[in-house]
Scaffold this motif. Structure first.
Motif, PDB file in Angstrom:
ATOM      1  N   HIS A 119      47.115  59.526  30.353  1.00  0.00           N
ATOM      2  CA  HIS A 119      47.012  60.292  29.115  1.00  0.00           C
ATOM      3  C   HIS A 119      46.307  59.484  28.039  1.00  0.00           C
ATOM      4  O   HIS A 119      46.136  58.275  28.164  1.00  0.00           O
ATOM      5  CB  HIS A 119      48.383  60.762  28.611  1.00  0.00           C
ATOM      6  N   ILE A 120      45.907  60.193  27.012  1.00  0.00           N
ATOM      7  CA  ILE A 120      45.361  59.584  25.807  1.00  0.00           C
ATOM      8  C   ILE A 120      46.347  59.902  24.694  1.00  0.00           C
ATOM      9  O   ILE A 120      46.697  61.068  24.481  1.00  0.00           O
ATOM     10  CB  ILE A 120      43.961  60.128  25.484  1.00  0.00           C
ATOM     11  N   GLY A 121      46.838  58.868  24.010  1.00  0.00           N
ATOM     12  CA  GLY A 121      47.819  59.039  22.949  1.00  0.00           C
ATOM     13  C   GLY A 121      47.133  59.164  21.599  1.00  0.00           C
ATOM     14  O   GLY A 121      46.280  58.351  21.261  1.00  0.00           O
ATOM     15  N   VAL A 122      47.533  60.177  20.838  1.00  0.00           N
ATOM     16  CA  VAL A 122      46.948  60.433  19.524  1.00  0.00           C
ATOM     17  C   VAL A 122      48.076  60.456  18.492  1.00  0.00           C
ATOM     18  O   VAL A 122      49.005  61.273  18.597  1.00  0.00           O
ATOM     19  CB  VAL A 122      46.186  61.778  19.502  1.00  0.00           C
ATOM     20  N   ALA A 123      48.011  59.578  17.504  1.00  0.00           N
ATOM     21  CA  ALA A 123      49.002  59.535  16.432  1.00  0.00           C
ATOM     22  C   ALA A 123      48.694  60.646  15.431  1.00  0.00           C
ATOM     23  O   ALA A 123      47.554  60.787  14.984  1.00  0.00           O
ATOM     24  CB  ALA A 123      48.968  58.177  15.738  1.00  0.00           C
ATOM     25  N   VAL A 124      49.713  61.439  15.096  1.00  0.00           N
ATOM     26  CA  VAL A 124      49.539  62.552  14.160  1.00  0.00           C
ATOM     27  C   VAL A 124      50.607  62.474  13.077  1.00  0.00           C
ATOM     28  O   VAL A 124      51.695  61.937  13.287  1.00  0.00           O
ATOM     29  CB  VAL A 124      49.589  63.929  14.866  1.00  0.00           C
ATOM     30  N   GLU A 125      50.280  63.024  11.916  1.00  0.00           N
ATOM     31  CA  GLU A 125      51.243  63.040  10.821  1.00  0.00           C
ATOM     32  C   GLU A 125      52.215  64.208  10.938  1.00  0.00           C
ATOM     33  O   GLU A 125      53.372  64.091  10.546  1.00  0.00           O
ATOM     34  CB  GLU A 125      50.511  63.091   9.482  1.00  0.00           C
ATOM     35  N   ASN A 126      51.743  65.335  11.483  1.00  0.00           N
ATOM     36  CA  ASN A 126      52.569  66.528  11.578  1.00  0.00           C
ATOM     37  C   ASN A 126      52.358  67.163  12.947  1.00  0.00           C
ATOM     38  O   ASN A 126      51.292  67.716  13.222  1.00  0.00           O
ATOM     39  CB  ASN A 126      52.208  67.506  10.456  1.00  0.00           C
ATOM     40  N   SER A 179      49.411  69.848  14.263  1.00  0.00           N
ATOM     41  CA  SER A 179      48.493  69.335  15.285  1.00  0.00           C
ATOM     42  C   SER A 179      48.532  70.196  16.540  1.00  0.00           C
ATOM     43  O   SER A 179      47.487  70.457  17.147  1.00  0.00           O
ATOM     44  CB  SER A 179      48.839  67.882  15.621  1.00  0.00           C
ATOM     45  N   ILE A 180      49.710  70.657  16.924  1.00  0.00           N
ATOM     46  CA  ILE A 180      49.826  71.540  18.093  1.00  0.00           C
ATOM     47  C   ILE A 180      49.016  72.812  17.853  1.00  0.00           C
ATOM     48  O   ILE A 180      48.290  73.270  18.753  1.00  0.00           O
ATOM     49  CB  ILE A 180      51.306  71.872  18.395  1.00  0.00           C
ATOM     50  N   LYS A 181      49.090  73.372  16.650  1.00  0.00           N
ATOM     51  CA  LYS A 181      48.316  74.581  16.326  1.00  0.00           C
ATOM     52  C   LYS A 181      46.827  74.349  16.553  1.00  0.00           C
ATOM     53  O   LYS A 181      46.137  75.192  17.109  1.00  0.00           O
ATOM     54  CB  LYS A 181      48.556  75.012  14.879  1.00  0.00           C
ATOM     55  N   TYR A 182      46.314  73.195  16.094  1.00  0.00           N
ATOM     56  CA  TYR A 182      44.886  72.891  16.290  1.00  0.00           C
ATOM     57  C   TYR A 182      44.540  72.853  17.780  1.00  0.00           C
ATOM     58  O   TYR A 182      43.575  73.484  18.217  1.00  0.00           O
ATOM     59  CB  TYR A 182      44.524  71.555  15.626  1.00  0.00           C
ATOM     60  N   TYR A 183      45.326  72.120  18.557  1.00  0.00           N
ATOM     61  CA  TYR A 183      45.019  71.974  19.980  1.00  0.00           C
ATOM     62  C   TYR A 183      45.117  73.308  20.712  1.00  0.00           C
ATOM     63  O   TYR A 183      44.356  73.568  21.638  1.00  0.00           O
ATOM     64  CB  TYR A 183      45.928  70.922  20.628  1.00  0.00           C
ATOM     65  N   GLU A 184      46.045  74.169  20.287  1.00  0.00           N
ATOM     66  CA  GLU A 184      46.195  75.467  20.943  1.00  0.00           C
ATOM     67  C   GLU A 184      45.200  76.498  20.413  1.00  0.00           C
ATOM     68  O   GLU A 184      44.504  77.151  21.195  1.00  0.00           O
ATOM     69  CB  GLU A 184      47.630  75.986  20.762  1.00  0.00           C
ATOM     70  N   LYS A 235      46.227  64.039  30.582  1.00  0.00           N
ATOM     71  CA  LYS A 235      47.030  64.636  29.523  1.00  0.00           C
ATOM     72  C   LYS A 235      46.630  64.057  28.172  1.00  0.00           C
ATOM     73  O   LYS A 235      46.126  62.929  28.099  1.00  0.00           O
ATOM     74  CB  LYS A 235      48.513  64.364  29.763  1.00  0.00           C
ATOM     75  N   ILE A 236      46.874  64.838  27.136  1.00  0.00           N
ATOM     76  CA  ILE A 236      46.791  64.357  25.759  1.00  0.00           C
ATOM     77  C   ILE A 236      48.218  64.343  25.251  1.00  0.00           C
ATOM     78  O   ILE A 236      48.950  65.331  25.396  1.00  0.00           O
ATOM     79  CB  ILE A 236      45.904  65.264  24.890  1.00  0.00           C
ATOM     80  N   GLU A 237      48.626  63.223  24.688  1.00  0.00           N
ATOM     81  CA  GLU A 237      49.967  63.076  24.137  1.00  0.00           C
ATOM     82  C   GLU A 237      49.844  62.920  22.625  1.00  0.00           C
ATOM     83  O   GLU A 237      49.276  61.945  22.137  1.00  0.00           O
ATOM     84  CB  GLU A 237      50.654  61.836  24.725  1.00  0.00           C
ATOM     85  N   LEU A 238      50.345  63.897  21.878  1.00  0.00           N
ATOM     86  CA  LEU A 238      50.411  63.783  20.429  1.00  0.00           C
ATOM     87  C   LEU A 238      51.703  63.058  20.082  1.00  0.00           C
ATOM     88  O   LEU A 238      52.757  63.330  20.656  1.00  0.00           O
ATOM     89  CB  LEU A 238      50.395  65.163  19.768  1.00  0.00           C
ATOM     90  N   LEU A 239      51.615  62.131  19.132  1.00  0.00           N
ATOM     91  CA  LEU A 239      52.758  61.287  18.771  1.00  0.00           C
ATOM     92  C   LEU A 239      53.032  61.393  17.276  1.00  0.00           C
ATOM     93  O   LEU A 239      52.179  61.023  16.465  1.00  0.00           O
ATOM     94  CB  LEU A 239      52.450  59.829  19.114  1.00  0.00           C
ATOM     95  N   GLU A 240      54.206  61.906  16.915  1.00  0.00           N
ATOM     96  CA  GLU A 240      54.622  61.961  15.524  1.00  0.00           C
ATOM     97  C   GLU A 240      55.804  61.016  15.354  1.00  0.00           C
ATOM     98  O   GLU A 240      56.782  61.093  16.109  1.00  0.00           O
ATOM     99  CB  GLU A 240      55.050  63.382  15.146  1.00  0.00           C
ATOM    100  N   SER A 241      55.745  60.154  14.367  1.00  0.00           N
ATOM    101  CA  SER A 241      56.825  59.213  14.128  1.00  0.00           C
ATOM    102  C   SER A 241      58.049  59.933  13.586  1.00  0.00           C
ATOM    103  O   SER A 241      57.936  60.839  12.765  1.00  0.00           O
ATOM    104  CB  SER A 241      56.379  58.136  13.135  1.00  0.00           C
ATOM    105  N   THR A 242      59.212  59.516  14.041  1.00  0.00           N
ATOM    106  CA  THR A 242      60.456  60.041  13.493  1.00  0.00           C
ATOM    107  C   THR A 242      61.047  59.074  12.477  1.00  0.00           C
ATOM    108  O   THR A 242      62.094  59.340  11.901  1.00  0.00           O
ATOM    109  CB  THR A 242      61.489  60.314  14.610  1.00  0.00           C
ATOM    110  N   SER A 243      60.346  57.946  12.250  1.00  0.00           N
ATOM    111  CA  SER A 243      60.798  56.940  11.298  1.00  0.00           C
ATOM    112  C   SER A 243      59.591  56.139  10.810  1.00  0.00           C
ATOM    113  O   SER A 243      58.724  55.779  11.609  1.00  0.00           O
ATOM    114  CB  SER A 243      61.809  56.009  11.964  1.00  0.00           C
TER     115      SER A 243
END
Length: 134
Positions: free
Chosen positions: A8-15, A19-24, A53-61
């Motif tokens: 996969h390629i990991g992409v850091a996102v703020e929201n 971000s899911i809306k954009y990809y879909e 795979k593309i993995e979007l990553l949003e921080s929980t902290s």
């Protein structure tokens, strides 16, 4: 290394939701899984593109790795992950070849994978993740 493919390629996102809306809606991909990995302080969303795979990553902290990454560099590509067989042996081999390891032993990641990271200072600027499905 015993690499079979780009996992996969990991992409850091703020929201994650935006971000899911954009990809879909724009790219036409389908989010097939959302998962929180508490120990890494991250919430993930996955999309399949061929065998990768593309993995979007949003921080929980804010003090989690993705929170720190976004604070320093902003959202964007975070890492590239390779599927390997024998992750422990691959880590040992990389270290013997002078690669600095962020993880000397594998840990649990999203989707039940064993994961370990190689330091970007040793990989020409790309945070590299090794993944193994047990």
């Amino acid at each position: 290394m015993n690499i079979s493919h780009i996992e996969h390629i990991g992409v850091a996102v703020e929201n994650l939701e935006e971000s899911i809306k954009y990809y879909e809606e724009v790219l036409g991909l389908k989010c097939y899984a959302i998962e929180e990995v508490e120990e890494q302080k991250v919430k993930t969303a996955f999309f399949k593109v061929g065998d990768t795979k593309i993995e979007l990553l949003e921080s929980t902290s804010e003090d989690g790795p993705i929170g720190k990454f976004i604070a320093k560099k902003g959202p964007g590509m975070h890492h590239m992950a390779f599927a390997v067989k024998g992750i422990e042996e691959n880590l040992k081999d990389a270290e013997e070849k002078g690669v600095r390891l962020l993880d000397k032993t594998p840990r649990k990641g999203a989707e039940g994978l064993d994961i370990a990271f190689l330091h970007p200072k040793s990989t020409h600027g790309v945070l590299t993740e090794l993944c193994e499905k047990k």
